[in-house]
Design a protein around this motif. Sequence first.
Motif, PDB file in Angstrom:
ATOM      1  N   TYR A 116      -8.158  -8.479   2.152  1.00 48.98           N
ATOM      2  CA  TYR A 116      -6.857  -8.357   2.921  1.00 48.98           C
ATOM      3  C   TYR A 116      -7.210  -8.998   4.143  1.00 48.98           C
ATOM      4  O   TYR A 116      -8.189  -8.566   4.972  1.00 48.98           O
ATOM      5  N   TYR A 166     -11.087  -1.452   0.860  1.00 44.66           N
ATOM      6  CA  TYR A 166     -11.419  -0.126   0.827  1.00 44.66           C
ATOM      7  C   TYR A 166     -13.016   0.034   0.780  1.00 44.66           C
ATOM      8  O   TYR A 166     -13.621  -0.977   0.354  1.00 44.66           O
ATOM      9  N   SER A 188      -0.473  -2.492   7.229  1.00 43.75           N
ATOM     10  CA  SER A 188       0.520  -1.744   6.454  1.00 43.75           C
ATOM     11  C   SER A 188       0.514  -2.103   4.998  1.00 43.75           C
ATOM     12  O   SER A 188      -0.210  -3.009   4.534  1.00 43.75           O
ATOM     13  N   GLY A 189       0.920  -1.197   4.235  1.00 45.39           N
ATOM     14  CA  GLY A 189       0.868  -1.180   2.700  1.00 45.39           C
ATOM     15  C   GLY A 189      -0.017  -1.059   1.840  1.00 45.39           C
ATOM     16  O   GLY A 189      -0.162  -1.322   0.748  1.00 45.39           O
ATOM     17  N   PHE A 190      -1.197  -0.448   2.545  1.00 48.00           N
ATOM     18  CA  PHE A 190      -2.415  -0.005   1.500  1.00 48.00           C
ATOM     19  C   PHE A 190      -1.640   1.042   0.680  1.00 48.00           C
ATOM     20  O   PHE A 190      -1.209   2.081   0.877  1.00 48.00           O
ATOM     21  N   PRO A 191      -1.974   0.822  -0.715  1.00 45.28           N
ATOM     22  CA  PRO A 191      -1.427   1.536  -1.755  1.00 45.28           C
ATOM     23  C   PRO A 191      -2.133   3.002  -1.865  1.00 45.28           C
ATOM     24  O   PRO A 191      -1.575   3.816  -2.588  1.00 45.28           O
ATOM     25  N   PHE A 192      -3.298   2.989  -1.700  1.00 47.56           N
ATOM     26  CA  PHE A 192      -4.308   4.223  -1.933  1.00 47.56           C
ATOM     27  C   PHE A 192      -4.656   4.939  -0.710  1.00 47.56           C
ATOM     28  O   PHE A 192      -5.810   4.561  -0.223  1.00 47.56           O
ATOM     29  N   GLY A 193      -3.743   5.557  -0.247  1.00 47.32           N
ATOM     30  CA  GLY A 193      -3.764   6.184   1.313  1.00 47.32           C
ATOM     31  C   GLY A 193      -5.100   6.972   1.225  1.00 47.32           C
ATOM     32  O   GLY A 193      -5.484   7.222   2.398  1.00 47.32           O
ATOM     33  N   VAL A 208      -0.101  -5.665   0.876  1.00 45.45           N
ATOM     34  CA  VAL A 208      -0.708  -5.305   2.159  1.00 45.45           C
ATOM     35  C   VAL A 208      -0.651  -6.302   3.084  1.00 45.45           C
ATOM     36  O   VAL A 208      -0.497  -7.405   2.864  1.00 45.45           O
TER      37      VAL A 208
END
Length: 125
Positions: free
Chosen positions: A114, A101, A24-29, A1
């Motif tokens: 983040y 999140y 950018s790079g958030f894994p849980f869209g 992230v």
Amino acid sequence: VQLVESGGGLVPVGGSLRLSCLASGFPFGGYARAIGWFRQAPGKDREGLACISSRDGRPYYRESAKGRFTISSDNAYKKVDLQMNSLKLEDTAVYFCASDYGDCDAGLGSRAPYWGQGTQVTVSS
């Protein structure tokens, strides 16, 4: 992230700046995210300013940001801007964006894992 701020600089009292935060790079869209703007002036605690939630796009403002600052985002919540108008000397600080999140709430500044590196805003007389 990765969160990257830009748009800071030197501005006279009464001027405007538009800060941007590229995320950018958030894994849980599929999960809602809160993206907030914070600032820290020399010798002062970090202060939350505004937040926007990807759940509904609703903006939230702390009292110090109401009326002069506007938070906005693109549709994907990958670029979150903070428009700052009628800047005052006391707005001089390093401005950060942060994300986690979940929803915008008063605890975002404490729980957000983040953070960007910050961008300097200097308001001159």
